[in-house]
Design a protein around this motif. Structure first.
Motif, PDB file in Angstrom:
ATOM      1  N   TRP A 297      -4.906   9.322  -5.864  1.00 59.28           N
ATOM      2  CA  TRP A 297      -3.792  10.582  -5.500  1.00 59.28           C
ATOM      3  C   TRP A 297      -4.426  11.726  -5.902  1.00 59.28           C
ATOM      4  N   ILE A 298      -5.607  11.917  -6.534  1.00 51.69           N
ATOM      5  CA  ILE A 298      -6.252  13.299  -6.907  1.00 51.69           C
ATOM      6  C   ILE A 298      -6.819  13.559  -5.460  1.00 51.69           C
ATOM      7  N   HIS A 299      -7.377  12.643  -4.862  1.00 54.51           N
ATOM      8  CA  HIS A 299      -8.178  12.957  -3.586  1.00 54.51           C
ATOM      9  C   HIS A 299      -7.056  13.229  -2.436  1.00 54.51           C
ATOM     10  N   PHE A 300      -6.060  12.569  -2.324  1.00 51.81           N
ATOM     11  CA  PHE A 300      -4.790  13.100  -1.574  1.00 51.81           C
ATOM     12  C   PHE A 300      -4.360  14.359  -1.761  1.00 51.81           C
TER      13      PHE A 300
ATOM     14  N   ALA B 219       0.681  -1.259  -0.096  1.00 53.49           N
ATOM     15  CA  ALA B 219       0.043   0.018  -0.137  1.00 53.49           C
ATOM     16  C   ALA B 219       0.941   1.269  -0.111  1.00 53.49           C
ATOM     17  N   GLY B 220       0.455   2.295  -0.589  1.00 54.48           N
ATOM     18  CA  GLY B 220       1.202   3.494  -0.980  1.00 54.48           C
ATOM     19  C   GLY B 220       0.723   4.393   0.340  1.00 54.48           C
ATOM     20  N   LEU B 221       1.404   5.649   0.136  1.00 49.04           N
ATOM     21  CA  LEU B 221       1.137   6.621   1.172  1.00 49.04           C
ATOM     22  C   LEU B 221      -0.088   7.199   1.482  1.00 49.04           C
ATOM     23  N   THR B 222      -0.396   7.365   2.765  1.00 40.51           N
ATOM     24  CA  THR B 222      -1.928   7.872   3.156  1.00 40.51           C
ATOM     25  C   THR B 222      -1.656   9.265   4.004  1.00 40.51           C
ATOM     26  N   LEU B 223      -2.639   9.790   4.014  1.00 37.75           N
ATOM     27  CA  LEU B 223      -2.534  10.998   5.080  1.00 37.75           C
ATOM     28  C   LEU B 223      -2.334  10.511   6.319  1.00 37.75           C
TER      29      LEU B 223
ATOM     30  N   GLU C 214      -2.413   2.174  -5.985  1.00 36.09           N
ATOM     31  CA  GLU C 214      -3.463   2.856  -5.925  1.00 36.09           C
ATOM     32  C   GLU C 214      -3.677   3.450  -7.255  1.00 36.09           C
ATOM     33  N   PRO C 215      -5.059   3.597  -7.703  1.00 32.40           N
ATOM     34  CA  PRO C 215      -5.527   4.276  -8.883  1.00 32.40           C
ATOM     35  C   PRO C 215      -5.069   5.809  -8.925  1.00 32.40           C
TER      36      PRO C 215
ATOM     37  N   LEU D 199      -3.789  15.552 -16.422  1.00 33.05           N
ATOM     38  CA  LEU D 199      -3.455  17.074 -15.902  1.00 33.05           C
ATOM     39  C   LEU D 199      -4.252  18.036 -15.610  1.00 33.05           C
ATOM     40  N   HIS D 200      -5.603  17.806 -16.031  1.00 39.98           N
ATOM     41  CA  HIS D 200      -6.662  18.841 -15.591  1.00 39.98           C
ATOM     42  C   HIS D 200      -7.021  18.539 -14.198  1.00 39.98           C
ATOM     43  N   LEU D 201      -7.159  17.085 -13.782  1.00 43.26           N
ATOM     44  CA  LEU D 201      -7.382  16.756 -12.569  1.00 43.26           C
ATOM     45  C   LEU D 201      -6.280  17.416 -11.622  1.00 43.26           C
ATOM     46  N   LEU D 202      -4.998  17.074 -11.868  1.00 40.41           N
ATOM     47  CA  LEU D 202      -4.157  17.456 -10.942  1.00 40.41           C
ATOM     48  C   LEU D 202      -3.997  18.902 -10.760  1.00 40.41           C
ATOM     49  N   LYS D 203      -4.467  19.723 -11.831  1.00 39.82           N
ATOM     50  CA  LYS D 203      -4.720  21.033 -11.546  1.00 39.82           C
ATOM     51  C   LYS D 203      -5.985  21.452 -10.683  1.00 39.82           C
ATOM     52  N   TRP D 204      -6.921  20.560 -10.957  1.00 39.36           N
ATOM     53  CA  TRP D 204      -8.072  20.838 -10.082  1.00 39.36           C
ATOM     54  C   TRP D 204      -8.005  20.582  -8.557  1.00 39.36           C
TER      55      TRP D 204
END
Ligand code: SF4
Lengths: 222, 276
Positions: B84-87, B49-53, B79-80, B122-127
């Motif tokens: 990461w966007i939500h993270f 598992a990757g990084l979590t908050l 993780e999809p 990339l739009h999502l990253l910006k968002w």
């Protein structure tokens, strides 16, 4: 190619009691092909090609670290001065330099870096000393730090590094390679220096396809 | 070598950086990378598992101590992209500083695995509030060096297409040469040509730290090589912001020397959080 960079292994025996000092000095020289510099406290039994003593003694090189009047009968002495970098016209360290000069010619100036002094100020002082006291300066590796040492060596070939331990020789070698200067093992005796081998050079893959095939197993398995 | 003259008080910005690692595993196995821990024959879904908050909270890091946070990671990600966007979105809600996340390398992997367009990603990253794409993957541009260093990573044209898409969506990208003996005249010329042609938003200079990598038998980069690199880049691109990654304490001497050579800032890590 400009002046070689000198590696002068140095052993400071000023605090060491005698029989141990003799033993240590012998081992030290043996491990550096008989080339190495020793600083001792006074008239001592230590034998070596390149020795300085901290108590002025007739016929021996004086390692001067503080202002001191040398009796007339001992003068002139060859002097090495080892002091912190003076940081102003009124710095008491200039006294030490004056008193050393009175004892004989300053053959070598070793500078330590006082804590909390910016590198730009140190550079100004060193330039002044190079113009007025001696044409070459040794800077102490431990107190200057290797960033400052690298900078100063690259900025002026009148600068050599003092107190480079065996473990830190690679740093000196790396700097010498980058500046395209030879690195030699030498002490203050008139014996000829020994040229030290340069580190390995990086080379590109001759045949990229071959490199791919020789990658570790875990990479090939994907 | 011509050394720059030091001027009293002319220091550069020292920028404290917090570093987050999504996962310390990466199948790409680049020779110079310390993340390149092998994960042989493991399905992506079985990767650790990757990084979590919660990792951040457990470490008790002080976000406000940093001027920027950088998220990077290996490619063996379980993780999809949406995770990461939500993270990042959550991180952004607590953090005012600069947020630099992922690089074209990870974006390309998500693009391939999830079959989503580069622009969407990339739009999502910006968002999510990301300010800039990291420079990962921009280390080398000559085929010989790639073969030696990063044979499995995305191709140069793939990297550039992510960078170009980032520019189009208004998310900048950065580039970072790794400094070391491998950068000969050819490599430098190629590197500078790519910079001039593609005009990144900023440049970083990364001295090679070979410790703990497959490259450990070779020297890490010295400060003199780093100075020469700064001078070279400054000459080629007089106005592009130029930062140096430098963690070796104390920073004062290095900062004074880099400032004189023409760098604008020194990026130094103050904390790092990596999942176990
Ligand atoms: S792709 Fe990036 S994270 Fe993976 S090994 Fe290469 S440099 Fe490291």
């Amino acid at each position: 190619m400009s002046q070689p960079l000198i590696w002068m292994p140095t052993l400071d025996l000023r605090q060491m009691p005698d029989p141990l000092a003799t033993w240590t000095a012998k081992r030290f020289l043996q491990s550096h092909a008989g080339i190495g510099h020793i600083v001792a406290s006074g008239q001592s039994v230590i034998d070596g090609p390149s020795i300085e003593v901290s108590d002025p003694s007739p016929g021996l090189h004086w390692y001067c670290t503080q202002a001191r009047k040398v009796p007339k009968k001992l003068r002139p002495l060859d002097v090495s001065v080892a002091v912190p970098v003076p940081t102003g016209a009124l710095d008491p360290i200039l006294h030490v330099l004056e008193s050393a000069k009175a004892a004989g010619p300053i053959r070598r100036l070793v500078l330590y870096r006082p804590p909390q002094i910016a590198l730009s100020r140190i550079v100004v002082s060193i330039n002044t000393l190079l113009d007025t006291i001696t044409p070459s300066i040794w800077i102490d590796a431990a107190s200057f730090g290797w960033n400052a040492v690298s900078y100063l060596i690259a900025a002026s070939d009148q600068i050599q590094v003092h107190g480079v331990s065996d473990q830190d020789l690679w740093r000196l070698s790396q700097i010498a390679q980058w500046l395209n200067r030879r690195l030699v093992l030498q002490d203050l005796s008139p014996r000829p220096p020994r040229v030290l081998p340069p580190p390995l050079q990086w080379s590109h893959a001759k045949d990229p396809a071959k490199v791919l095939k020789t990658l570790p197993v875990w990479e090939r398995s994907r | 070598m011509r050394m720059p003259e030091l001027r009293a008080g002319a220091n550069l910005d020292i920028i404290p950086v917090g570093r987050l690692t999504t996962t310390p595993y990466c199948w790409a196995g680049c020779a110079f990378c310390r993340l390149a821990r092998p994960l042989p024959k493991v399905r992506m879904t079985d990767a650790p598992a990757g990084l979590t908050l919660a990792h951040l909270a457990a470490r008790g890091v002080n976000l406000d101590q940093t001027a920027q946070i950088r998220l990077r990671g290996g490619l063996s990600l379980r993780e999809p992209f949406d995770y990461w966007i939500h993270f990042l979105r959550h991180l952004r809600a607590q953090y005012q500083g600069r947020l630099i996340a992922f690089s074209p390398v990870e974006i390309w992997q998500f693009h391939v695995l999830e079959r989503r367009s580069l622009r969407d990603l990339l739009h999502l990253l910006k968002w999510a509030g990301v300010d800039l794409l990291g420079p990962g993957g921009s280390e080398t541009w000559t085929p010989e060096l790639r073969a030696r260093w990063t044979p499995h990573r995305l191709e140069p044209n793939e990297w550039l297409s992510v960078a170009e898409a980032a520019r189009q969506v208004g998310l900048g990208f950065s580039m970072a040469p790794i400094i070391g003996a491998h950068m000969g005249e050819t490599e430098w010329n190629e590197y500078v040509a790519v910079i001039l042609q593609h005009d990144p938003q900023e440049l970083e200079v990364k001295p090679l730290n070979s410790e703990g990598t497959r490259w450990a038998a070779h020297d890490s980069a010295s400060i003199l090589e780093t100075v020469a690199a700064i001078q070279r880049l400054r000459e080629a691109t007089p106005s592009l912001p130029l930062y140096v990654c430098w963690d070796e304490q104390p920073l004062d001497d290095a900062a004074a020397i880099f400032a004189a050579a023409g760098a604008d800032g020194l990026l130094t890590s103050v904390w790092e959080v990596t999942p176990a």
